[in-house]
Write an enzyme that holds these catalytic residues in place. Structure first.
Site, PDB file in Angstrom:
ATOM      1  N   LYS A  40       0.819  -1.226   0.000  1.00 24.90           N
ATOM      2  CA  LYS A  40       0.000   0.000   0.000  1.00 24.90           C
ATOM      3  C   LYS A  40       0.844   1.263   0.000  1.00 24.90           C
ATOM      4  O   LYS A  40       0.462   2.273  -0.571  1.00 24.90           O
ATOM      5  CB  LYS A  40      -0.941   0.011   1.198  1.00 24.90           C
ATOM      6  CG  LYS A  40      -0.219   0.275   2.511  1.00 24.90           C
ATOM      7  CD  LYS A  40      -1.156   0.370   3.694  1.00 24.90           C
ATOM      8  CE  LYS A  40      -0.401   0.870   4.914  1.00 24.90           C
ATOM      9  NZ  LYS A  40      -0.696   0.152   6.147  1.00 24.90           N
ATOM     10  N   ARG A 135      -5.585   1.819  17.865  1.00 24.79           N
ATOM     11  CA  ARG A 135      -6.199   1.805  16.546  1.00 24.79           C
ATOM     12  C   ARG A 135      -7.091   0.556  16.539  1.00 24.79           C
ATOM     13  O   ARG A 135      -7.880   0.387  17.465  1.00 24.79           O
ATOM     14  CB  ARG A 135      -5.144   1.833  15.424  1.00 24.79           C
ATOM     15  CG  ARG A 135      -5.720   2.461  14.139  1.00 24.79           C
ATOM     16  CD  ARG A 135      -4.714   2.559  13.014  1.00 24.79           C
ATOM     17  NE  ARG A 135      -4.402   1.251  12.430  1.00 24.79           N
ATOM     18  CZ  ARG A 135      -3.575   1.081  11.392  1.00 24.79           C
ATOM     19  NH1 ARG A 135      -2.979   2.116  10.841  1.00 24.79           N
ATOM     20  NH2 ARG A 135      -3.339  -0.132  10.915  1.00 24.79           N
TER      21      ARG A 135
END
Ligand SMILES: *Cc1c(COP(=O)(O)O)cnc(C)c1O
Length: 372
Positions: A40, A135
């Site tokens: 990514k 997260r």
């Protein structure tokens, strides 16, 4: 300089990528860890992804389903892992294009199971534990273990491939023997309850590599998700203090052309308000110095502080969307209008430049255009 060259251009050095990849694969495998290649960070640029496959990675991972779809459609010899816990709207594509996915929300997990049933597939899932970075992941230990057992026992179309954690993202929490040790303890508890080994205990991203290189990784971690350090190991070398002679940060070189060059004051003149991005910043008065503007900006590369000039005599002073101001006063080189300046990248500038269609990409050595 080749006058027909068009800038800005991002030069991809496949030989360096392959070398970095092989070093990290060897280091990980020597202690029983099989890392996957995270694509990514460089927008899954195919020349880079293919180089990582050649280096020996067996699994490719991304936060974006679109990247994993491209990998599947290109027929690369790797399995695919989705890193971002799935959105409700992408569940059909997750099942269609991913061999495995990281998960945390019971409702999402249930929907994945139903979709896998509809598509007559078995989807691998890795259940995420939040060890304090805040997260994704299940925060409470008992809830985490119970959810893992639920996937194993109740969801027929999902296979609990393992567990994992993510650190150093939101909360800036570093991986340690203590927090990753906790993940290994969780794995043992789950394995006892389900009566079999988990295939994967995934101990984080690039920020977990210092533990590998310093031989401090807790036993039991057997998987990592590595992107950044394969291509731009700058933080590994300097922030986390693991410099390596056998790796290089020069796999991606951003080249931009000088559009103004000369002397100017270093202190802005006039009453100060905000800059072009609505922020207040401070300036230091170093008198009149030689500086240049290169035709690249934060639209192309993100925050200017994440550019690393190849010339050690150059300092990046600031940038707006399309202009970057560099101090060239102390450089050994005499810069002129039209000259090309080269920069190495860090994570954010890799993220932006690789994804920006206005930054041309070339594989070094493939067009005979290594000018300068
Ligand atoms: C982006 C990401 C990674 C890879 O991080 P790098 O710093 O590029 O190594 C790993 N895991 C998850 C969940 C991610 O989102």
């Amino acid at each position: 300089m080749n006058k027909t060259e068009q800038y800005p251009v991002l030069e991809i050095h496949g030989d360096i990528i392959k070398q970095n990849a092989q070093v990290l694969l060897n280091e990980c495998r020597s202690i029983g860890i099989e890392p996957c290649a995270v694509v990514k960070g460089f927008c899954n640029l195919m020349p880079i992804t293919k180089e990582l496959c050649r280096a020996g990675f067996k699994e490719a991972a991304s936060s974006r389903v679109a990247h994993l779809k491209e990998i599947r459609e290109a027929g690369l010899p790797v399995s695919t892992l989705l890193l971002r816990i799935p959105m409700a709207c992408e569940i059909p594509d997750v099942v269609r294009y991913c061999d495995a996915a990281l998960v945390s929300e019971p409702e999402t997990i249930r929907q994945l199971d139903q979709e896998a049933a509809a598509q007559k597939k078995l989807l691998n899932v890795i259940l995420m534990r939040d060890l304090g970075d805040l997260r994704e992941g299940i925060f409470d230990r008992e809830t985490f273990v119970r959810t893992a057992v639920w996937i194993e026992e109740d969801l027929e179309h999902l296979h609990l491939k393992g567990i994992g954690t993510n650190l150093t993202c939101y909360g800036s929490v570093m991986p340690t023997e203590k927090n990753l040790g906790e993940l290994c303890e969780n794995a043992k508890q789950i394995e006892q309850l389900i009566g079999r080994k988990l295939e994967v205990v995934s101990g984080g991203n690039t920020s977990s590599l210092p533990l590998v290189l310093q031989r401090r990784m807790p036993e039991g971690i057997n998987h990592l998700r590595i992107g950044e350090a394969l291509i731009v190991p700058w933080d590994l070398f300097y922030t986390w203090k693991c410099p390596r002679e056998d790796m290089s940060n020069a796999a991606l070189i951003l080249k931009a052309q000088i559009v103004e060059c000369g002397e100017k004051p270093t202190m802005p003149v006039g009453e100060q308000g905000i800059n072009c991005f609505g922020s207040y910043r401070t300036y230091e008065d170093h008198g009149i110095r030689k500086r240049a503007i290169v035709a690249i900006g934060e639209y192309d590369m993100g925050n200017y502080e994440k550019l690393v000039p190849v010339d050690p005599g150059v300092k990046v002073l600031g940038a707006s969307s399309d202009h970057t101001i560099v101090d060239i006063h102390d450089s050994a080189r005499e810069y002129h209008l039209g000259d090309v300046m080269s920069f190495e990248l860090r994570y954010q500038s890799m993220l932006f430049t690789t994804a920006n269609p206005l930054v041309r990409k070339v594989c070094a050595g493939q067009e005979g255009q290594e000018d300068e």
